[in-house]
Design a protein around this motif. Structure first.
Motif, PDB file in Angstrom:
ATOM      1  N   GLU A   1       8.549  35.375  -9.893  1.00 42.62           N
ATOM      2  CA  GLU A   1       8.892  35.268 -10.633  1.00 42.62           C
ATOM      3  C   GLU A   1      10.255  35.129 -10.069  1.00 42.62           C
ATOM      4  O   GLU A   1      11.731  34.676 -10.521  1.00 42.62           O
TER       5      GLU A   1
ATOM      6  N   ASP B   1       9.236  26.517 -10.035  1.00 36.78           N
ATOM      7  CA  ASP B   1       7.287  26.354 -10.355  1.00 36.78           C
ATOM      8  C   ASP B   1       7.260  25.492  -8.983  1.00 36.78           C
ATOM      9  O   ASP B   1       5.884  25.799  -9.091  1.00 36.78           O
TER      10      ASP B   1
ATOM     11  N   ARG C   1      -4.198  36.951  -8.572  1.00 39.90           N
ATOM     12  CA  ARG C   1      -3.331  36.356  -7.924  1.00 39.90           C
ATOM     13  C   ARG C   1      -1.975  36.700  -8.459  1.00 39.90           C
ATOM     14  O   ARG C   1      -1.788  35.941  -9.337  1.00 39.90           O
TER      15      ARG C   1
ATOM     16  N   THR D   1       5.425  25.586  -5.613  1.00 36.84           N
ATOM     17  CA  THR D   1       4.503  25.835  -4.719  1.00 36.84           C
ATOM     18  C   THR D   1       4.394  25.794  -3.192  1.00 36.84           C
ATOM     19  O   THR D   1       4.576  24.342  -3.605  1.00 36.84           O
TER      20      THR D   1
ATOM     21  N   TRP E   1       3.551  42.827  -3.311  1.00 44.02           N
ATOM     22  CA  TRP E   1       2.767  41.834  -3.963  1.00 44.02           C
ATOM     23  C   TRP E   1       1.139  42.054  -3.742  1.00 44.02           C
ATOM     24  O   TRP E   1       0.583  41.451  -4.928  1.00 44.02           O
TER      25      TRP E   1
ATOM     26  N   LYS F   1       1.597  35.882  -9.350  1.00 43.44           N
ATOM     27  CA  LYS F   1       2.912  35.001  -8.938  1.00 43.44           C
ATOM     28  C   LYS F   1       4.587  35.470  -8.822  1.00 43.44           C
ATOM     29  O   LYS F   1       4.628  35.679 -10.148  1.00 43.44           O
TER      30      LYS F   1
END
Length: 446
Positions: A350, A168, A346, A170, A336, A348
């Motif tokens: 994973e 998690d 947007r 960023t 993406w 994420k």
């Protein structure tokens, strides 16, 4: 469960202990994996940069910066290729290394790595991880009989990237990022490398991701395989790591043999295919070819994004073919974009499933990247991206790479459905990749 891999922190502890021994005995900080007279300024230096590592790799291979249409001939190095019995065993500590991407001190470098929200472009990090994996392979190789002044008679190429999971964290585009890694398993001519990415958050390094790279050792002219040093476990933990590498190889072989593109889907998957057919067929059977799209669904054929990329010399590796990291970055960025446009928010990243490199790509190629949404589950999107090499003169197309990504969105996404049998196989394949990623840990996965 597969045996755990050695942690980056413990590996750095091994490296620091070895450095203290070297200093105590006043030995020179030379590294002899490539050439006995090449001093590696980045070896055993935890603060070295990726730029220094790239420079050292060029020196070890006997290469110089600059592009020439006729690459330097390395045929004379074939005579120095060792026999496997000549290669001494190496430890995992021998190949362990770390390097810094100095984003905090280099604003020009920030421009290369940062996105418009101030975070790091993950595709750029994949490029560096691929390069760093090759560096760990260089550190693992030790040729006692290589004459002084002779470059390393090897070519290191990426075969596949096994899996990449993201935490998690960023990553900021203005803080230093640290890469760490080591060779975790070897075959006759292949090496598995584990690579970690970390970034300093509140004065502590926190993990961003970990990846497993499978690299192949080729001869100096990249025309045949080359043997590598065996690896010897230093303790019980390393024995488990080596066993895990062998088990991962066996697992990959089993998955390849069971691929939906080679054998028919299993009974559960065939029931799922029939269920999709019933959902997308009119109840009145107005026509055998007519298909109906259920509410809140999208046909797979309407979900893809495509880009054709000309490659240039700046995208080449040390062996004058397109750098695998560039292909990974390009594939991730279009994937993406495909996920963003599909979710309308947007996404994420994973998980990245196995990335296979089937064929080398020349630096004058056109690369066609096509990203398809092949499976969805609640707020997750599974993307399959195919890289085709185009011949502009003949129009021929050859598939060079395949990539598989799992993205998440804040809310439930539109369900994607296949329309043709070909797309249905992609759907089943994507579903397998998603279930194997373990990003959605629930017994409700059907």
């Amino acid at each position: 469960m597969l045996p755990a891999l050695l942690g980056a922190r413990k590996c750095r502890g091994f490296l620091m202990a070895r450095n203290l021994l070297l200093l105590a005995s006043k030995k020179s900080r030379r590294y002899y994996s490539s050439s006995n007279d090449i001093k590696k300024t980045s070896v055993d230096n935890p603060n070295c940069t990726m730029a220094e590592i790239k420079e050292d790799m060029m020196k070890s291979l006997g290469l110089e910066p600059g592009y020439t249409r006729e690459p330097k001939c390395r045929e004379e190095l074939l005579q120095y290729q060792p026999k496997i019995e000549e290669l001494p065993a190496r430890s995992m500590q021998d190949s362990f290394s770390s390097a810094i991407i100095p984003l905090s001190k280099n604003p020009m470098l920030q421009d290369k790595y940062i996105n418009f929200r101030g975070f790091v472009r993950l595709g750029r990090l994949l490029e560096d991880m691929d390069y760093f994996a090759a560096w760990c392979c260089h550190r693992h190789l030790k040729l006692p009989n290589l004459p002084k002044g002779v470059p390393l008679p090897y070519t290191i190429v990426t075969i596949l990237v096994d899996r990449i999971d993201f935490t998690d964290v960023t990553a900021s585009g203005t803080q230093d990022i640290r890469l760490s890694g080591h060779v975790s398993w070897v075959g006759t001519s292949s090496m598995e490398v584990v690579v970690w990415l970390e970034q300093k958050v509140d004065e502590k390094y926190k993990k961003i991701t970990r990846a497993l790279f499978l690299m192949a050792a080729r001869n100096a002219t990249n025309t045949g395989s080359a043997p590598v040093n065996p690896i010897q476990a230093a303790n019980e933990e390393e024995k488990q790591i080596l066993a895990g590498g062998a088990e991962r190889k066996k697992h990959r072989q089993i998955l390849s043999a069971q691929s939906v593109f080679k054998v028919e889907p299993n009974a559960q998957e065939q029931s799922l295919i029939y269920e999709i057919y019933k959902r997308t067929s009119p109840t009145e059977h107005a026509g055998p070819l007519k298909r109906l799209l259920p509410p809140n669904c999208c046909w797979m054929q309407d979900s893809f994004q495509m880009s054709t990329i000309p490659s240039f010399p700046e995208h080449r590796n040390h062996h004058n073919t397109v750098f695998g990291g560039f292909l990974m970055r390009s594939a991730l960025e279009i994937s993406w974009a495909a996920a963003f446009l599909y979710c309308k928010t947007r996404p994420k990243l994973e998980h990245i499933s196995d990335i296979s490199f089937e064929k080398p790509v020349t630096v004058n190629s056109f690369i066609k990247m096509t990203a398809y949404v092949v499976y969805t589950k609640l707020n997750y999107v599974q993307i399959m991206t195919v890289a085709d090499v185009l011949d502009p003169y003949s129009g021929n197309r050859v598939t060079a790479n395949a990539f598989h990504y799992t993205f998440s969105a804040p809310d439930t996404v539109t369900e994607v459905l296949p329309r043709s049998y070909h797309e249905t196989m992609w759907y089943i394949h994507g579903r397998r990749k998603f279930n194997a990623s373990n990003v959605y840990k629930s017994e409700t996965i059907s």
